[in-house]
Design a protein around this motif. Structure first.
Motif, PDB file in Angstrom:
ATOM      1  N   VAL A   1       0.866  -1.176   0.000  1.00 28.49           N
ATOM      2  CA  VAL A   1       0.000   0.000   0.000  1.00 28.49           C
ATOM      3  C   VAL A   1       0.903   1.226   0.000  1.00 28.49           C
ATOM      4  CG1 VAL A   1      -1.897   1.204   1.130  1.00 28.49           C
ATOM      5  CG2 VAL A   1      -1.701  -1.296   1.338  1.00 28.49           C
TER       6      VAL A   1
ATOM      7  N   GLY B   1       5.269   5.298  -3.094  1.00 28.89           N
ATOM      8  CA  GLY B   1       6.343   6.283  -2.948  1.00 28.89           C
ATOM      9  C   GLY B   1       7.654   5.532  -3.125  1.00 28.89           C
TER      10      GLY B   1
ATOM     11  N   HIS C   1      -0.622  -0.708  -4.520  1.00 30.74           N
ATOM     12  CA  HIS C   1      -1.889   0.027  -4.552  1.00 30.74           C
ATOM     13  C   HIS C   1      -1.637   1.495  -4.230  1.00 30.74           C
ATOM     14  CE1 HIS C   1      -4.181  -3.863  -4.280  1.00 30.74           C
ATOM     15  NE2 HIS C   1      -2.967  -4.216  -3.876  1.00 30.74           N
ATOM     16  N   ASP C   2      -1.966   2.372  -5.153  1.00 33.01           N
ATOM     17  CA  ASP C   2      -1.782   3.818  -4.912  1.00 33.01           C
ATOM     18  C   ASP C   2      -2.546   4.580  -5.987  1.00 33.01           C
ATOM     19  OD1 ASP C   2      -0.812   6.483  -4.578  1.00 33.01           O
ATOM     20  OD2 ASP C   2       1.099   5.733  -3.822  1.00 33.01           O
ATOM     21  N   PRO C   3      -3.433   5.513  -5.588  1.00 29.63           N
ATOM     22  CA  PRO C   3      -4.176   6.276  -6.600  1.00 29.63           C
ATOM     23  C   PRO C   3      -3.287   7.279  -7.334  1.00 29.63           C
ATOM     24  CG  PRO C   3      -4.659   7.100  -4.392  1.00 29.63           C
ATOM     25  CD  PRO C   3      -3.791   5.887  -4.216  1.00 29.63           C
ATOM     26  N   ALA C   4      -2.170   7.645  -6.737  1.00 26.74           N
ATOM     27  CA  ALA C   4      -1.306   8.680  -7.321  1.00 26.74           C
ATOM     28  C   ALA C   4       0.153   8.385  -6.976  1.00 26.74           C
ATOM     29  CB  ALA C   4      -1.716  10.053  -6.790  1.00 26.74           C
ATOM     30  N   PRO C   5       0.763   7.409  -7.670  1.00 28.80           N
ATOM     31  CA  PRO C   5       2.150   7.043  -7.335  1.00 28.80           C
ATOM     32  C   PRO C   5       3.092   8.248  -7.360  1.00 28.80           C
ATOM     33  CG  PRO C   5       1.209   5.451  -8.863  1.00 28.80           C
ATOM     34  CD  PRO C   5       0.205   6.579  -8.742  1.00 28.80           C
TER      35      PRO C   5
ATOM     36  N   ALA D   1       5.471  12.673  -0.103  1.00 19.83           N
ATOM     37  CA  ALA D   1       6.590  13.536   0.291  1.00 19.83           C
ATOM     38  C   ALA D   1       7.715  13.537  -0.735  1.00 19.83           C
ATOM     39  CB  ALA D   1       7.122  13.078   1.645  1.00 19.83           C
TER      40      ALA D   1
ATOM     41  N   ALA E   1      10.617  16.305  -1.951  1.00 22.07           N
ATOM     42  CA  ALA E   1      11.892  16.113  -1.255  1.00 22.07           C
ATOM     43  C   ALA E   1      13.091  16.604  -2.058  1.00 22.07           C
ATOM     44  CB  ALA E   1      12.074  14.633  -0.925  1.00 22.07           C
TER      45      ALA E   1
ATOM     46  N   GLY F   1      16.241  15.286  -1.710  1.00 23.35           N
ATOM     47  CA  GLY F   1      17.072  14.153  -2.136  1.00 23.35           C
ATOM     48  C   GLY F   1      18.477  14.143  -1.567  1.00 23.35           C
TER      49      GLY F   1
ATOM     50  N   VAL G   1      -6.384   2.600  -0.794  1.00 21.24           N
ATOM     51  CA  VAL G   1      -6.814   1.541   0.125  1.00 21.24           C
ATOM     52  C   VAL G   1      -7.399   2.232   1.359  1.00 21.24           C
ATOM     53  CG1 VAL G   1      -6.018  -0.348   1.587  1.00 21.24           C
ATOM     54  CG2 VAL G   1      -5.103  -0.088  -0.737  1.00 21.24           C
TER      55      VAL G   1
ATOM     56  N   HIS H   1       9.430   7.555   7.798  1.00 21.47           N
ATOM     57  CA  HIS H   1      10.808   7.880   7.413  1.00 21.47           C
ATOM     58  C   HIS H   1      11.136   9.371   7.530  1.00 21.47           C
ATOM     59  CE1 HIS H   1      10.428   3.820   5.864  1.00 21.47           C
ATOM     60  NE2 HIS H   1      11.737   3.768   5.747  1.00 21.47           N
ATOM     61  N   HIS H   2      10.139  10.146   7.883  1.00 18.61           N
ATOM     62  CA  HIS H   2      10.332  11.555   8.251  1.00 18.61           C
ATOM     63  C   HIS H   2      11.241  12.296   7.268  1.00 18.61           C
ATOM     64  CE1 HIS H   2      11.313  14.712  11.547  1.00 18.61           C
ATOM     65  NE2 HIS H   2      10.201  15.013  10.906  1.00 18.61           N
ATOM     66  N   ARG H   3      12.374  12.837   7.740  1.00 19.15           N
ATOM     67  CA  ARG H   3      13.261  13.628   6.868  1.00 19.15           C
ATOM     68  C   ARG H   3      14.190  12.751   6.042  1.00 19.15           C
ATOM     69  NH1 ARG H   3      14.539  18.704   9.435  1.00 19.15           N
ATOM     70  NH2 ARG H   3      16.580  18.630   8.481  1.00 19.15           N
ATOM     71  N   HIS H   4      14.091  11.409   6.172  1.00 15.47           N
ATOM     72  CA  HIS H   4      15.163  10.548   5.674  1.00 15.47           C
ATOM     73  C   HIS H   4      14.712   9.454   4.722  1.00 15.47           C
ATOM     74  CE1 HIS H   4      16.423  11.903   9.850  1.00 15.47           C
ATOM     75  NE2 HIS H   4      17.230  12.547   9.020  1.00 15.47           N
TER      76      HIS H   4
HETATM   77  C1  LIG Z   1      10.301  19.278   2.110  1.00 19.36           C
HETATM   78  C2  LIG Z   1      10.830  17.886   2.218  1.00 19.36           C
HETATM   79  C3  LIG Z   1      12.173  17.663   1.986  1.00 19.36           C
HETATM   80  C4  LIG Z   1      12.699  16.367   2.123  1.00 19.36           C
HETATM   81  N1  LIG Z   1      14.032  16.175   1.854  1.00 19.36           N
HETATM   82  C5  LIG Z   1      14.561  14.921   2.008  1.00 19.36           C
HETATM   83  C6  LIG Z   1      15.927  14.696   1.746  1.00 19.36           C
HETATM   84  O1  LIG Z   1      16.650  15.599   1.335  1.00 19.36           O
HETATM   85  N2  LIG Z   1      16.421  13.431   1.945  1.00 19.36           N
HETATM   86  C7  LIG Z   1      15.648  12.392   2.399  1.00 19.36           C
HETATM   87  O2  LIG Z   1      16.164  11.295   2.594  1.00 19.36           O
HETATM   88  N3  LIG Z   1      14.335  12.588   2.639  1.00 19.36           N
HETATM   89  C8  LIG Z   1      13.772  13.820   2.463  1.00 19.36           C
HETATM   90  N4  LIG Z   1      12.445  14.036   2.725  1.00 19.36           N
HETATM   91  C9  LIG Z   1      11.654  12.938   3.291  1.00 19.36           C
HETATM   92  C10 LIG Z   1      11.148  11.978   2.231  1.00 19.36           C
HETATM   93  O3  LIG Z   1      10.523  12.676   1.183  1.00 19.36           O
HETATM   94  C11 LIG Z   1      10.152  11.001   2.847  1.00 19.36           C
HETATM   95  O4  LIG Z   1      10.680  10.444   4.029  1.00 19.36           O
HETATM   96  C12 LIG Z   1       9.863   9.896   1.831  1.00 19.36           C
HETATM   97  O5  LIG Z   1       9.234  10.444   0.691  1.00 19.36           O
HETATM   98  C13 LIG Z   1       8.998   8.817   2.445  1.00 19.36           C
HETATM   99  O6  LIG Z   1       8.734   7.887   1.428  1.00 19.36           O
HETATM  100  P1  LIG Z   1       7.422   7.006   1.450  1.00 19.36           P
HETATM  101  O7  LIG Z   1       7.433   6.168   0.241  1.00 19.36           O
HETATM  102  O8  LIG Z   1       7.342   6.322   2.774  1.00 19.36           O
HETATM  103  O9  LIG Z   1       6.217   8.063   1.481  1.00 19.36           O
HETATM  104  P2  LIG Z   1       5.729   9.113   0.407  1.00 19.36           P
HETATM  105  O10 LIG Z   1       6.830   9.591  -0.438  1.00 19.36           O
HETATM  106  O11 LIG Z   1       4.957  10.148   1.179  1.00 19.36           O
HETATM  107  O12 LIG Z   1       4.716   8.278  -0.492  1.00 19.36           O
HETATM  108  C14 LIG Z   1       3.555   7.708   0.074  1.00 19.36           C
HETATM  109  C15 LIG Z   1       2.656   7.179  -1.035  1.00 19.36           C
HETATM  110  O13 LIG Z   1       1.573   6.472  -0.416  1.00 19.36           O
HETATM  111  C16 LIG Z   1       0.380   6.774  -1.075  1.00 19.36           C
HETATM  112  N5  LIG Z   1      -0.730   6.559  -0.139  1.00 19.36           N
HETATM  113  C17 LIG Z   1      -1.005   7.212   1.013  1.00 19.36           C
HETATM  114  N6  LIG Z   1      -2.112   6.714   1.584  1.00 19.36           N
HETATM  115  C18 LIG Z   1      -2.554   5.714   0.788  1.00 19.36           C
HETATM  116  C19 LIG Z   1      -3.657   4.820   0.845  1.00 19.36           C
HETATM  117  N7  LIG Z   1      -4.538   4.849   1.862  1.00 19.36           N
HETATM  118  N8  LIG Z   1      -3.825   3.927  -0.166  1.00 19.36           N
HETATM  119  C20 LIG Z   1      -2.935   3.865  -1.206  1.00 19.36           C
HETATM  120  N9  LIG Z   1      -1.871   4.697  -1.309  1.00 19.36           N
HETATM  121  C21 LIG Z   1      -1.677   5.604  -0.320  1.00 19.36           C
HETATM  122  C22 LIG Z   1       0.545   8.229  -1.521  1.00 19.36           C
HETATM  123  O14 LIG Z   1      -0.308   8.513  -2.646  1.00 19.36           O
HETATM  124  C23 LIG Z   1       2.022   8.283  -1.883  1.00 19.36           C
HETATM  125  O15 LIG Z   1       2.235   8.016  -3.261  1.00 19.36           O
HETATM  126  C24 LIG Z   1      11.859  15.297   2.532  1.00 19.36           C
HETATM  127  C25 LIG Z   1      10.500  15.522   2.708  1.00 19.36           C
HETATM  128  C26 LIG Z   1       9.977  16.793   2.550  1.00 19.36           C
HETATM  129  C27 LIG Z   1       8.500  17.017   2.743  1.00 19.36           C
END
Ligand SMILES: Cc1cc2nc3c(=O)[nH]c(=O)nc-3n(C[C@H](O)[C@H](O)[C@H](O)COP(=O)(O)OP(=O)(O)OC[C@H]3O[C@@H](n4cnc5c(N)ncnc54)[C@H](O)[C@@H]3O)c2cc1C
Length: 362
Positions: free
Chosen positions: A10, A13, A33-37, A41, A45, A47, A178, A319-322
Protein backbone atom coordinates in the motif's frame (compact mmCIF):
# COMPACT_ATOMS: atom_id res chain seq x y z
CA UNK A 1 -9.39 -14.70 -12.07
CA UNK A 2 -6.02 -13.29 -10.90
CA UNK A 3 -4.06 -15.40 -8.42
CA UNK A 4 -3.65 -14.04 -4.91
CA UNK A 5 -0.43 -12.02 -4.75
CA UNK A 6 2.37 -12.97 -2.39
CA UNK A 7 2.88 -9.34 -1.45
CA UNK A 8 0.49 -6.37 -1.62
CA UNK A 9 2.09 -3.01 -1.01
CA UNK A 10 0.00 0.00 0.00
CA UNK A 11 1.75 3.15 -1.24
CA UNK A 12 3.87 3.77 -4.33
CA UNK A 13 6.34 6.28 -2.95
CA UNK A 14 10.06 5.49 -3.00
CA UNK A 15 9.75 3.10 -0.07
CA UNK A 16 6.81 1.08 -1.43
CA UNK A 17 8.17 0.96 -4.98
CA UNK A 18 11.65 -0.08 -3.86
CA UNK A 19 10.16 -2.94 -1.82
CA UNK A 20 8.03 -3.88 -4.84
CA UNK A 21 11.08 -3.93 -7.13
CA UNK A 22 13.20 -5.98 -4.72
CA UNK A 23 10.39 -8.48 -3.93
CA UNK A 24 9.38 -8.91 -7.58
CA UNK A 25 13.06 -9.42 -8.50
CA UNK A 26 13.11 -12.32 -6.00
CA UNK A 27 10.26 -14.01 -7.89
CA UNK A 28 7.36 -12.96 -5.66
CA UNK A 29 4.00 -11.93 -7.14
CA UNK A 30 3.58 -8.29 -6.14
CA UNK A 31 0.78 -5.71 -6.38
CA UNK A 32 1.18 -2.03 -5.46
CA UNK A 33 -1.89 0.03 -4.55
CA UNK A 34 -1.78 3.82 -4.91
CA UNK A 35 -4.18 6.28 -6.60
CA UNK A 36 -1.31 8.68 -7.32
CA UNK A 37 2.15 7.04 -7.33
CA UNK A 38 4.98 9.37 -6.36
CA UNK A 39 2.63 12.13 -5.19
CA UNK A 40 3.64 11.97 -1.51
CA UNK A 41 6.59 13.54 0.29
CA UNK A 42 9.02 12.34 -2.36
CA UNK A 43 7.54 14.72 -4.93
CA UNK A 44 8.75 17.62 -2.83
CA UNK A 45 11.89 16.11 -1.26
CA UNK A 46 15.36 17.53 -1.93
CA UNK A 47 17.07 14.15 -2.14
CA UNK A 48 20.00 14.78 0.18
CA UNK A 49 21.71 11.56 1.24
CA UNK A 50 23.13 12.98 4.47
CA UNK A 51 24.15 10.41 7.06
CA UNK A 52 26.61 12.87 8.58
CA UNK A 53 24.95 16.30 8.45
CA UNK A 54 21.69 14.69 9.60
CA UNK A 55 23.27 13.02 12.66
CA UNK A 56 21.53 14.78 15.54
CA UNK A 57 22.00 14.65 19.30
CA UNK A 58 20.40 11.60 20.92
CA UNK A 59 19.60 9.75 17.68
CA UNK A 60 22.40 7.14 17.70
CA UNK A 61 20.40 4.27 16.26
CA UNK A 62 18.93 6.37 13.48
CA UNK A 63 22.42 7.73 12.70
CA UNK A 64 23.66 4.14 12.31
CA UNK A 65 20.82 3.24 9.95
CA UNK A 66 21.41 6.38 7.86
CA UNK A 67 25.09 5.42 7.47
CA UNK A 68 24.19 1.84 6.56
CA UNK A 69 21.72 2.96 3.91
CA UNK A 70 23.97 5.69 2.50
CA UNK A 71 26.69 3.06 2.05
CA UNK A 72 24.24 0.97 -0.01
CA UNK A 73 23.29 3.91 -2.25
CA UNK A 74 26.00 3.73 -4.97
CA UNK A 75 25.22 0.07 -5.69
CA UNK A 76 21.47 0.68 -5.42
CA UNK A 77 21.65 3.58 -7.91
CA UNK A 78 23.73 1.52 -10.35
CA UNK A 79 21.41 -1.50 -10.12
CA UNK A 80 18.38 0.70 -10.58
CA UNK A 81 19.83 2.54 -13.57
CA UNK A 82 20.49 -0.84 -15.17
CA UNK A 83 17.07 -2.28 -14.33
CA UNK A 84 15.08 0.79 -15.39
CA UNK A 85 17.28 2.49 -17.95
CA UNK A 86 16.70 5.74 -16.04
CA UNK A 87 19.48 7.80 -14.45
CA UNK A 88 18.41 8.80 -10.93
CA UNK A 89 20.79 11.76 -10.70
CA UNK A 90 23.03 10.26 -8.00
CA UNK A 91 25.86 12.73 -7.33
CA UNK A 92 28.79 12.38 -4.96
CA UNK A 93 30.10 15.97 -4.83
CA UNK A 94 29.79 16.17 -1.06
CA UNK A 95 28.15 18.67 1.26
CA UNK A 96 29.33 21.95 2.77
CA UNK A 97 27.88 22.94 6.14
CA UNK A 98 28.16 26.72 6.57
CA UNK A 99 27.27 29.60 8.87
CA UNK A 100 26.56 33.10 7.57
CA UNK A 101 27.11 35.06 10.78
CA UNK A 102 29.24 34.31 13.85
CA UNK A 103 26.13 33.04 15.65
CA UNK A 104 25.18 30.87 12.68
CA UNK A 105 28.68 29.43 12.57
CA UNK A 106 28.59 28.69 16.31
CA UNK A 107 25.32 26.80 15.82
CA UNK A 108 26.71 24.83 12.86
CA UNK A 109 29.94 24.09 14.76
CA UNK A 110 28.01 22.81 17.81
CA UNK A 111 26.45 20.12 15.62
CA UNK A 112 29.51 19.20 13.58
CA UNK A 113 31.61 18.90 16.77
CA UNK A 114 29.10 16.34 17.96
CA UNK A 115 29.30 14.55 14.61
CA UNK A 116 33.10 14.57 14.71
CA UNK A 117 32.90 13.14 18.23
CA UNK A 118 30.97 10.19 16.78
CA UNK A 119 33.85 9.63 14.34
CA UNK A 120 31.79 10.72 11.34
CA UNK A 121 33.59 12.17 8.30
CA UNK A 122 33.16 15.95 8.61
CA UNK A 123 36.12 18.35 8.52
CA UNK A 124 36.15 22.06 9.44
CA UNK A 125 37.51 24.38 6.75
CA UNK A 126 39.17 27.78 6.95
CA UNK A 127 37.08 30.50 5.21
CA UNK A 128 39.63 30.59 2.36
CA UNK A 129 39.40 26.80 1.95
CA UNK A 130 35.63 27.04 1.93
CA UNK A 131 35.66 29.62 -0.85
CA UNK A 132 38.28 27.70 -2.83
CA UNK A 133 35.88 24.77 -2.85
CA UNK A 134 32.83 26.86 -3.63
CA UNK A 135 33.57 30.35 -5.04
CA UNK A 136 29.82 30.99 -5.41
CA UNK A 137 29.50 31.38 -1.61
CA UNK A 138 28.99 34.96 -0.41
CA UNK A 139 32.13 36.64 0.99
CA UNK A 140 30.13 37.24 4.21
CA UNK A 141 29.90 33.51 4.96
CA UNK A 142 31.94 33.13 8.16
CA UNK A 143 33.03 29.52 7.86
CA UNK A 144 32.03 25.92 7.53
CA UNK A 145 32.93 22.27 7.19
CA UNK A 146 32.87 19.63 4.50
CA UNK A 147 31.09 16.27 4.71
CA UNK A 148 32.46 14.52 1.61
CA UNK A 149 30.29 11.41 2.08
CA UNK A 150 26.96 13.28 2.08
CA UNK A 151 25.64 12.91 -1.45
CA UNK A 152 22.38 13.53 -3.33
CA UNK A 153 19.87 12.01 -5.75
CA UNK A 154 16.85 13.40 -7.60
CA UNK A 155 13.75 11.96 -5.82
CA UNK A 156 11.40 12.46 -8.80
CA UNK A 157 13.74 10.53 -11.07
CA UNK A 158 14.16 7.95 -8.34
CA UNK A 159 10.43 7.29 -8.16
CA UNK A 160 10.10 7.19 -11.96
CA UNK A 161 12.99 4.69 -12.17
CA UNK A 162 11.64 2.53 -9.35
CA UNK A 163 8.25 2.37 -11.01
CA UNK A 164 9.77 1.16 -14.29
CA UNK A 165 12.05 -1.32 -12.50
CA UNK A 166 9.20 -2.71 -10.36
CA UNK A 167 6.91 -3.14 -13.36
CA UNK A 168 9.67 -4.70 -15.48
CA UNK A 169 10.29 -7.17 -12.64
CA UNK A 170 6.60 -8.12 -12.76
CA UNK A 171 4.96 -5.97 -10.07
CA UNK A 172 1.43 -4.81 -10.94
CA UNK A 173 0.30 -1.27 -10.08
CA UNK A 174 -3.32 -0.81 -8.98
CA UNK A 175 -4.35 2.86 -9.15
CA UNK A 176 -6.70 2.90 -6.17
CA UNK A 177 -6.65 4.17 -2.61
CA UNK A 178 -6.81 1.54 0.12
CA UNK A 179 -9.35 2.64 2.76
CA UNK A 180 -8.74 -0.27 5.15
CA UNK A 181 -6.34 -3.21 5.27
CA UNK A 182 -9.28 -5.62 4.95
CA UNK A 183 -9.61 -4.44 1.32
CA UNK A 184 -6.28 -6.06 0.43
CA UNK A 185 -5.91 -9.81 -0.06
CA UNK A 186 -2.34 -11.13 -0.13
CA UNK A 187 -0.06 -13.46 1.81
CA UNK A 188 1.80 -10.41 3.14
CA UNK A 189 0.57 -6.80 3.14
CA UNK A 190 3.15 -4.02 3.44
CA UNK A 191 1.90 -0.60 4.53
CA UNK A 192 4.29 1.88 2.90
CA UNK A 193 1.85 4.76 2.64
CA UNK A 194 3.93 7.53 4.22
CA UNK A 195 1.59 9.76 6.24
CA UNK A 196 -1.35 7.63 5.06
CA UNK A 197 -0.05 4.80 7.28
CA UNK A 198 -1.51 6.35 10.45
CA UNK A 199 -5.13 5.85 9.39
CA UNK A 200 -4.43 2.29 8.19
CA UNK A 201 -2.42 1.07 11.19
CA UNK A 202 -3.09 3.34 14.18
CA UNK A 203 0.67 3.92 14.52
CA UNK A 204 1.81 7.37 15.71
CA UNK A 205 2.89 8.69 12.31
CA UNK A 206 2.14 12.39 11.93
CA UNK A 207 2.53 14.87 9.06
CA UNK A 208 5.39 17.36 9.36
CA UNK A 209 4.99 20.01 6.70
CA UNK A 210 7.95 21.19 4.63
CA UNK A 211 7.89 24.00 2.07
CA UNK A 212 10.54 24.06 -0.67
CA UNK A 213 11.38 26.12 -3.74
CA UNK A 214 12.83 25.06 -7.06
CA UNK A 215 15.00 27.56 -8.94
CA UNK A 216 16.60 27.20 -12.36
CA UNK A 217 19.98 28.51 -13.47
CA UNK A 218 19.91 31.08 -16.30
CA UNK A 219 20.41 29.65 -19.77
CA UNK A 220 19.47 26.19 -18.48
CA UNK A 221 23.10 25.36 -17.74
CA UNK A 222 24.21 23.65 -14.53
CA UNK A 223 24.38 25.86 -11.41
CA UNK A 224 27.78 27.41 -10.66
CA UNK A 225 28.14 25.41 -7.46
CA UNK A 226 28.51 21.62 -7.20
CA UNK A 227 28.24 20.84 -3.48
CA UNK A 228 25.05 20.59 -1.51
CA UNK A 229 25.23 23.68 0.71
CA UNK A 230 23.43 23.63 4.04
CA UNK A 231 23.58 25.48 7.33
CA UNK A 232 22.28 28.67 8.87
CA UNK A 233 21.74 32.19 7.60
CA UNK A 234 20.66 34.74 10.22
CA UNK A 235 19.18 31.94 12.31
CA UNK A 236 17.33 30.36 9.37
CA UNK A 237 18.07 26.71 8.72
CA UNK A 238 18.55 26.28 4.97
CA UNK A 239 19.83 23.94 2.27
CA UNK A 240 20.62 24.36 -1.42
CA UNK A 241 20.80 21.28 -3.65
CA UNK A 242 22.21 21.89 -7.17
CA UNK A 243 21.41 19.43 -9.94
CA UNK A 244 23.00 18.86 -13.36
CA UNK A 245 19.67 19.84 -14.97
CA UNK A 246 20.15 23.43 -13.76
CA UNK A 247 17.68 23.02 -10.91
CA UNK A 248 18.47 24.17 -7.39
CA UNK A 249 16.21 22.95 -4.59
CA UNK A 250 15.94 25.44 -1.72
CA UNK A 251 14.48 24.08 1.50
CA UNK A 252 12.87 23.67 3.82
CA UNK A 253 10.47 24.68 6.55
CA UNK A 254 9.66 22.22 9.34
CA UNK A 255 6.10 22.81 10.56
CA UNK A 256 3.77 20.76 12.75
CA UNK A 257 0.94 21.15 10.25
CA UNK A 258 -1.00 18.87 7.89
CA UNK A 259 -1.82 21.27 5.03
CA UNK A 260 0.21 21.75 1.85
CA UNK A 261 -0.31 25.47 1.32
CA UNK A 262 2.69 27.56 0.31
CA UNK A 263 2.92 30.72 2.39
CA UNK A 264 4.42 34.06 1.42
CA UNK A 265 6.42 34.20 4.66
CA UNK A 266 8.10 30.86 4.02
CA UNK A 267 9.00 31.79 0.43
CA UNK A 268 10.43 35.08 1.68
CA UNK A 269 12.55 33.45 4.39
CA UNK A 270 13.84 30.66 2.14
CA UNK A 271 14.77 33.05 -0.68
CA UNK A 272 16.44 35.54 1.64
CA UNK A 273 18.56 32.83 3.29
CA UNK A 274 19.41 31.25 -0.09
CA UNK A 275 20.55 34.53 -1.65
CA UNK A 276 22.47 35.50 1.49
CA UNK A 277 24.55 32.32 1.15
CA UNK A 278 24.84 32.23 -2.67
CA UNK A 279 24.15 35.70 -4.12
CA UNK A 280 23.95 34.54 -7.76
CA UNK A 281 20.69 32.72 -6.93
CA UNK A 282 18.94 36.11 -7.17
CA UNK A 283 19.33 35.81 -10.96
CA UNK A 284 17.79 32.33 -11.13
CA UNK A 285 14.24 31.67 -12.30
CA UNK A 286 11.77 30.75 -9.55
CA UNK A 287 10.13 27.68 -11.06
CA UNK A 288 8.18 26.03 -8.28
CA UNK A 289 7.04 26.53 -4.70
CA UNK A 290 5.58 23.41 -3.09
CA UNK A 291 4.87 21.85 0.26
CA UNK A 292 4.90 18.20 1.31
CA UNK A 293 4.22 16.16 4.42
CA UNK A 294 7.04 14.18 5.99
CA UNK A 295 5.85 11.05 7.80
CA UNK A 296 7.15 11.92 11.29
CA UNK A 297 7.32 9.68 14.37
CA UNK A 298 7.79 10.44 18.09
CA UNK A 299 11.51 9.51 17.96
CA UNK A 300 12.14 10.71 14.36
CA UNK A 301 13.08 7.17 13.30
CA UNK A 302 11.27 4.97 10.77
CA UNK A 303 8.84 2.20 11.70
CA UNK A 304 9.76 -1.04 9.93
CA UNK A 305 8.54 -4.54 10.72
CA UNK A 306 5.50 -6.61 11.72
CA UNK A 307 2.41 -4.70 12.88
CA UNK A 308 1.52 -5.99 16.37
CA UNK A 309 -1.71 -7.93 16.48
CA UNK A 310 -2.01 -8.15 12.69
CA UNK A 311 -0.41 -11.35 11.35
CA UNK A 312 0.72 -10.97 7.76
CA UNK A 313 0.95 -7.16 7.93
CA UNK A 314 4.30 -5.35 7.80
CA UNK A 315 4.84 -1.62 7.94
CA UNK A 316 7.57 0.49 6.37
CA UNK A 317 6.80 4.10 7.14
CA UNK A 318 7.70 7.02 9.41
CA UNK A 319 10.81 7.88 7.41
CA UNK A 320 10.33 11.55 8.25
CA UNK A 321 13.26 13.63 6.87
CA UNK A 322 15.16 10.55 5.67
CA UNK A 323 12.97 8.49 3.38
CA UNK A 324 15.16 8.99 0.33
CA UNK A 325 18.44 8.09 1.99
CA UNK A 326 16.74 5.18 3.80
CA UNK A 327 15.08 3.70 0.70
CA UNK A 328 17.78 1.07 -0.07
CA UNK A 329 18.13 -0.33 3.45
CA UNK A 330 14.36 -0.32 4.04
CA UNK A 331 13.73 -2.24 0.83
CA UNK A 332 16.48 -4.76 1.62
CA UNK A 333 15.33 -5.36 5.21
CA UNK A 334 11.65 -5.75 4.33
CA UNK A 335 12.38 -8.01 1.36
CA UNK A 336 14.65 -10.27 3.45
CA UNK A 337 12.00 -10.48 6.15
CA UNK A 338 9.36 -11.51 3.62
CA UNK A 339 11.61 -13.99 1.78
CA UNK A 340 13.29 -15.65 4.80
CA UNK A 341 10.88 -14.90 7.64
CA UNK A 342 13.92 -13.85 9.70
CA UNK A 343 14.28 -10.22 10.86
CA UNK A 344 17.74 -8.73 10.30
CA UNK A 345 19.21 -7.55 13.64
CA UNK A 346 19.43 -4.06 12.09
CA UNK A 347 15.63 -3.89 12.36
CA UNK A 348 15.44 -4.27 16.14
CA UNK A 349 15.42 -0.57 17.14
CA UNK A 350 12.85 0.34 14.49
CA UNK A 351 10.02 -2.17 14.87
CA UNK A 352 6.46 -0.88 15.44
CA UNK A 353 6.14 -2.54 18.86
CA UNK A 354 8.44 0.12 20.35
CA UNK A 355 5.43 2.43 20.62
CA UNK A 356 3.59 0.04 22.93
CA UNK A 357 0.06 1.15 23.59
CA UNK A 358 0.68 4.77 22.68
CA UNK A 359 -2.56 6.39 21.47
CA UNK A 360 -2.95 6.85 17.74
CA UNK A 361 -2.02 10.24 16.42
CA UNK A 362 -5.25 11.26 14.63
C1 LIG B 1 10.30 19.28 2.11
C2 LIG B 1 10.83 17.89 2.22
C3 LIG B 1 12.17 17.66 1.99
C4 LIG B 1 12.70 16.37 2.12
N1 LIG B 1 14.03 16.17 1.85
C5 LIG B 1 14.56 14.92 2.01
C6 LIG B 1 15.93 14.70 1.75
O1 LIG B 1 16.65 15.60 1.34
N2 LIG B 1 16.42 13.43 1.94
C7 LIG B 1 15.65 12.39 2.40
O2 LIG B 1 16.16 11.29 2.59
N3 LIG B 1 14.34 12.59 2.64
C8 LIG B 1 13.77 13.82 2.46
N4 LIG B 1 12.44 14.04 2.73
C9 LIG B 1 11.65 12.94 3.29
C10 LIG B 1 11.15 11.98 2.23
O3 LIG B 1 10.52 12.68 1.18
C11 LIG B 1 10.15 11.00 2.85
O4 LIG B 1 10.68 10.44 4.03
C12 LIG B 1 9.86 9.90 1.83
O5 LIG B 1 9.23 10.44 0.69
C13 LIG B 1 9.00 8.82 2.44
O6 LIG B 1 8.73 7.89 1.43
P1 LIG B 1 7.42 7.01 1.45
O7 LIG B 1 7.43 6.17 0.24
O8 LIG B 1 7.34 6.32 2.77
O9 LIG B 1 6.22 8.06 1.48
P2 LIG B 1 5.73 9.11 0.41
O10 LIG B 1 6.83 9.59 -0.44
O11 LIG B 1 4.96 10.15 1.18
O12 LIG B 1 4.72 8.28 -0.49
C14 LIG B 1 3.56 7.71 0.07
C15 LIG B 1 2.66 7.18 -1.04
O13 LIG B 1 1.57 6.47 -0.42
C16 LIG B 1 0.38 6.77 -1.08
N5 LIG B 1 -0.73 6.56 -0.14
C17 LIG B 1 -1.01 7.21 1.01
N6 LIG B 1 -2.11 6.71 1.58
C18 LIG B 1 -2.55 5.71 0.79
C19 LIG B 1 -3.66 4.82 0.84
N7 LIG B 1 -4.54 4.85 1.86
N8 LIG B 1 -3.82 3.93 -0.17
C20 LIG B 1 -2.93 3.86 -1.21
N9 LIG B 1 -1.87 4.70 -1.31
C21 LIG B 1 -1.68 5.60 -0.32
C22 LIG B 1 0.54 8.23 -1.52
O14 LIG B 1 -0.31 8.51 -2.65
C23 LIG B 1 2.02 8.28 -1.88
O15 LIG B 1 2.23 8.02 -3.26
C24 LIG B 1 11.86 15.30 2.53
C25 LIG B 1 10.50 15.52 2.71
C26 LIG B 1 9.98 16.79 2.55
C27 LIG B 1 8.50 17.02 2.74
Amino acid sequence: MLTRPDVAIVGAGPVGLAIAWRCASRGLRVTVHDPAPGSGASHVAAGMLSPVAEAYFGEHELTGLLAESAARWPRFAADLAEAAGVDVGYRADGTLVVGLTADDLAEARRLWSYQQGLGLPITPLRPSELRDREPALAPRVRGGAVAPGDHQVDPRRLVAALRVAAERAGAVLRPARVGALSEVDARVTVVAAGCGAAALTGLPVRPVKGQVLRLRAPGRGAPDFRHVIRGYADGESIYLVPRDSGEVVVGATVEERADTEVTAGAVLRLLRAAVDLVPELAEYELVEATAGLRPGTPDNAPVIGPLPGRPGVLVATGHHRHGIVLTPVTADLVTELIVTGEPDPLLAPFTPDRFGKEPRWN
